[in-house]
Design a protein around this motif. Structure first.
Motif, mmCIF file in Angstrom:
data_model
loop_
_atom_site.group_PDB
_atom_site.id
_atom_site.type_symbol
_atom_site.label_atom_id
_atom_site.label_comp_id
_atom_site.label_asym_id
_atom_site.label_seq_id
_atom_site.Cartn_x
_atom_site.Cartn_y
_atom_site.Cartn_z
ATOM 1 N N LEU A 184 0.832 -1.199 0.000
ATOM 2 C CA LEU A 184 0.000 0.000 0.000
ATOM 3 C C LEU A 184 0.869 1.254 0.000
ATOM 4 O O LEU A 184 1.843 1.360 0.758
ATOM 5 C CB LEU A 184 -0.905 -0.003 1.227
ATOM 6 N N VAL A 185 0.502 2.209 -0.852
ATOM 7 C CA VAL A 185 1.220 3.472 -0.998
ATOM 8 C C VAL A 185 0.190 4.589 -1.026
ATOM 9 O O VAL A 185 -0.910 4.420 -1.563
ATOM 10 C CB VAL A 185 2.049 3.479 -2.305
ATOM 11 N N ILE A 186 0.545 5.736 -0.440
ATOM 12 C CA ILE A 186 -0.312 6.917 -0.516
ATOM 13 C C ILE A 186 0.198 7.830 -1.615
ATOM 14 O O ILE A 186 1.388 8.149 -1.673
ATOM 15 C CB ILE A 186 -0.337 7.679 0.824
ATOM 16 N N GLN A 187 -0.712 8.246 -2.479
ATOM 17 C CA GLN A 187 -0.376 9.256 -3.477
ATOM 18 C C GLN A 187 -0.936 10.599 -3.031
ATOM 19 O O GLN A 187 -2.106 10.704 -2.649
ATOM 20 C CB GLN A 187 -0.920 8.871 -4.850
ATOM 21 N N ASP A 188 -0.088 11.603 -3.101
ATOM 22 C CA ASP A 188 -0.451 12.962 -2.708
ATOM 23 C C ASP A 188 -0.519 13.820 -3.964
ATOM 24 O O ASP A 188 0.435 14.482 -4.347
ATOM 25 C CB ASP A 188 0.596 13.504 -1.721
ATOM 26 N N TRP A 189 -1.666 13.746 -4.651
ATOM 27 C CA TRP A 189 -1.881 14.580 -5.830
ATOM 28 C C TRP A 189 -2.114 16.028 -5.388
ATOM 29 O O TRP A 189 -2.535 16.287 -4.261
ATOM 30 C CB TRP A 189 -3.098 14.089 -6.616
ATOM 31 N N GLY A 190 -1.871 16.956 -6.274
ATOM 32 C CA GLY A 190 -2.098 18.354 -5.940
ATOM 33 C C GLY A 190 -3.580 18.661 -5.771
ATOM 34 O O GLY A 190 -4.429 18.107 -6.467
ATOM 35 N N PHE A 191 -3.892 19.527 -4.825
ATOM 36 C CA PHE A 191 -5.261 20.013 -4.611
ATOM 37 C C PHE A 191 -5.200 21.525 -4.465
ATOM 38 O O PHE A 191 -4.438 22.040 -3.638
ATOM 39 C CB PHE A 191 -5.869 19.389 -3.347
ATOM 40 N N MET A 219 0.624 17.136 -11.042
ATOM 41 C CA MET A 219 -0.746 17.257 -11.527
ATOM 42 C C MET A 219 -1.714 17.559 -10.402
ATOM 43 O O MET A 219 -1.603 17.017 -9.306
ATOM 44 C CB MET A 219 -1.157 15.952 -12.221
ATOM 45 N N ILE A 220 -2.674 18.444 -10.656
ATOM 46 C CA ILE A 220 -3.814 18.637 -9.778
ATOM 47 C C ILE A 220 -4.843 17.576 -10.139
ATOM 48 O O ILE A 220 -5.223 17.437 -11.308
ATOM 49 C CB ILE A 220 -4.435 20.036 -9.949
ATOM 50 N N ASN A 221 -5.283 16.811 -9.154
ATOM 51 C CA ASN A 221 -6.263 15.760 -9.431
ATOM 52 C C ASN A 221 -7.072 15.465 -8.183
ATOM 53 O O ASN A 221 -6.526 15.042 -7.169
ATOM 54 C CB ASN A 221 -5.569 14.475 -9.912
ATOM 55 N N LYS A 228 -13.193 16.007 -18.919
ATOM 56 C CA LYS A 228 -12.049 16.872 -19.194
ATOM 57 C C LYS A 228 -12.165 18.195 -18.441
ATOM 58 O O LYS A 228 -11.158 18.772 -18.016
ATOM 59 C CB LYS A 228 -11.949 17.145 -20.696
ATOM 60 N N SER A 229 -13.400 18.680 -18.264
ATOM 61 C CA SER A 229 -13.602 20.004 -17.667
ATOM 62 C C SER A 229 -13.071 20.095 -16.246
ATOM 63 O O SER A 229 -12.732 21.192 -15.781
ATOM 64 C CB SER A 229 -15.087 20.369 -17.688
ATOM 65 N N ALA A 230 -12.970 18.959 -15.529
ATOM 66 C CA ALA A 230 -12.484 18.965 -14.152
ATOM 67 C C ALA A 230 -11.005 18.631 -14.043
ATOM 68 O O ALA A 230 -10.456 18.678 -12.940
ATOM 69 C CB ALA A 230 -13.291 17.973 -13.309
ATOM 70 N N ILE A 231 -10.371 18.304 -15.174
ATOM 71 C CA ILE A 231 -8.958 17.915 -15.137
ATOM 72 C C ILE A 231 -8.132 18.741 -16.114
ATOM 73 O O ILE A 231 -7.154 19.384 -15.737
ATOM 74 C CB ILE A 231 -8.805 16.409 -15.455
#
Length: 373
Positions: free
Chosen positions: A137-144, A178-180, A197-200
Motif C-alpha cells: 500500500l502506498v499513498i499518493q499525494d496529488w495536488g489540490f 498534476m492537480i487531481n 475533461k472540464s475537471a482535469i
C-alpha cells in the motif's frame, strides 16, 4: 444560515459549455510504464476517512447542520471497518467524541487524527491509496488547489502527507506533477478510467496539460490503460462537473448513472450522454447500465431552506458490508435504495440524510475516502 457559495460542489450557476466529440483513447497512445494500480472502491477496505465539519471556516451553523450526517456515516461503517476521523483540533475531537457517545457509537473501530482542514471534502483533497508492484500500500499525494482556487485549500492540501507520516506509509508526492481530485476520476478496477475533461484538463487546475500528458500520468500512477473521456462542463459548479455526481462504476462491468432526461437536467452535454451510454471497457465489451432516478422533489434542508433543485443518488459510497446512499426525505429514496441494493446483494444499503450537506453541493461519496487492505 446562508451557506457560502464557495463550498458548493455540485449545483450553483452555470457559465460555459464544451461540446466536442469524445472518443475513448487507444492504448497505443500511452507508453509510460505502469508503476501503481488503484483498487476499485468495492475492494476490501481497511477503513474509511472522514474530515469532520468544524466552525473555523464557515461558522458554527455550518458545523452544526452537518454533524448528524457524520455521526450516521460513522455509525454505519464501524461495524465492518475502521473509521479514521480527522478532527480540526483537540477541542473538536472532544466535541466529536461527545456526539458519538450520545448516539451509542462504539469506539472500537474509530481512529482520530487532529489536522487542520479547510472543509469536509476528503474525496478530493485526501490520500489516494494505491498498490505498488509488490502489492504494498502506498499513498499518493496529488495536488489540490480548491477546485481551481475557488475555495481555501492550503490546510486540506497537506492532509495526504500528514496521514502518510502518521501511518508510516510510503508517499508519492505528485503536487508538482498534476492537480487531481478523487471525485474527478472513476476507475473500474480493470484498467479503465471515466472522467470529465472540464475537471482535469482545465487551466484552473493543469494549465497547458494535454490529454496525452494526463493519460500518461494516470497510466503510471493509477494503472489505467483505457480512457472514457467526457467533455463535461466548465463552470457547471465549483468542481467544473465532477464525474461522481452523475456517473460511477458500480463494479468492473457496471456503470451507475441516470436516464437521458435526468442527465440533461444535470446539464450533461448531449454528446457526453451519447459517449457515456456507448462506453466499452478495455476489452471492447459494453458496460451494463443501472439508471437511478433523481429525487422526485426539489430538496429542502432540515432547517427549511429550499434549494430549488433535485438530488442525485449516484454519489453513494461502498463500504465493506454496507453501501451508504444519499437520501433526501423524498419518495424516490426507496426506489434508489432498492436499485442500489440489487446491485450489491451482499451489502446492506443504508440511506443517509444528506439534505444539509447537499445545500453545500456534495453528498456521501464527496466526503468519504477508502483505505484498501
Amino acid at each position: 444560515m446562508e451557506k457560502l457559495f464557495l463550498t458548493t460542489l455540485l449545483f450553483p450557476l452555470i457559465t460555459s459549455c464544451q461540446e466536442d466529440t469524445v472518443t475513448a483513447v487507444p492504448n497505443e497512445s500511452i507508453n509510460t510504464e505502469i508503476m501503481y494500480t488503484m483498487p476499485e472502491e468495492s475492494a476490501p477496505h481497511e477503513g474509511t476517512w472522514l474530515q469532520w465539519p468544524h466552525q473555523y471556516q464557515y461558522g458554527i451553523d455550518y458545523r452544526n447542520d452537518l454533524d448528524k450526517t457524520w455521526v450516521a456515516m460513522t455509525k454505519s461503517l464501524t461495524g465492518s471497518e475502521k473509521v479514521h476521523i480527522v478532527a480540526y483540533d483537540t477541542t473538536e475531537k472532544n466535541r466529536i467524541t461527545t456526539l458519538l457517545e450520545a448516539d451509542g457509537v462504539s469506539f472500537s473501530n474509530i481512529d482520530f487524527k487532529t489536522y487542520k482542514t479547510d472543509d469536509v471534502w476528503v474525496r478530493d483533497n485526501g490520500p489516494i491509496y494505491v498498490k505498488d508492484k509488490n502489492n504494498q500500500l502506498v499513498i499518493q499525494d496529488w495536488g489540490f488547489n480548491g477546485w481551481g482556487k475557488k475555495a481555501a485549500f492550503e490546510n486540506c492540501n497537506t492532509i495526504p502527507a500528514q496521514i502518510a507520516k502518521d501511518q508510516k506509509i510510503s508517499v508519492v508526492n505528485l503536487n508538482s506533477i498534476m492537480i487531481n481530485e478523487g471525485g474527478a476520476v472513476e476507475v473500474d478496477g480493470n484498467g479503465t478510467l471515466l472522467a470529465t475533461k472540464s475537471a482535469i484538463l482545465n487551466s484552473n487546475r493543469n494549465p497547458a496539460m494535454t490529454q496525452l500528458q494526463a493519460e500518461t500520468n494516470f497510466k503510471k500512477y493509477l494503472g489505467i490503460t483505457h480512457f472514457i473521456w467526457l467533455e463535461g462542463k466548465a463552470g457547471r459548479e465549483i468542481t467544473d462537473m465532477h464525474i461522481d455526481g452523475f456517473a460511477r462504476f458500480g463494479n468492473s462491468n457496471t456503470i451507475v448513472t441516470m436516464n437521458e432526461n435526468d442527465l440533461m437536467y444535470w446539464e450533461v452535454p448531449q454528446t457526453d450522454i451519447n459517449t457515456l451510454y456507448n462506453s466499452k471497457d478495455k476489452n471492447g465489451k459494453s458496460y451494463t447500465f443501472i439508471k437511478l432516478p433523481l429525487s422526485k422533489n426539489n430538496v429542502v434542508t432540515t432547517y427549511g431552506k429550499k434549494l430549488g433543485y433535485k438530488g442525485s443518488y449516484v454519489n453513494y459510497y461502498i463500504g465493506n458490508t454496507v453501501v451508504l446512499v444519499p437520501n433526501y426525505n423524498d419518495p424516490n429514496d426507496v426506489i434508489a435504495n432498492q436499485l442500489i441494493q440489487n446491485l450489491y446483494p451482499s451489502r446492506k444499503v443504508i440511506g443517509i440524510d444528506v439534505r444539509n450537506l447537499y445545500a453545500n453541493g456534495g453528498m456521501i461519496h464527496c466526503v468519504t475516502q477508502q483505505q484498501p487492505n
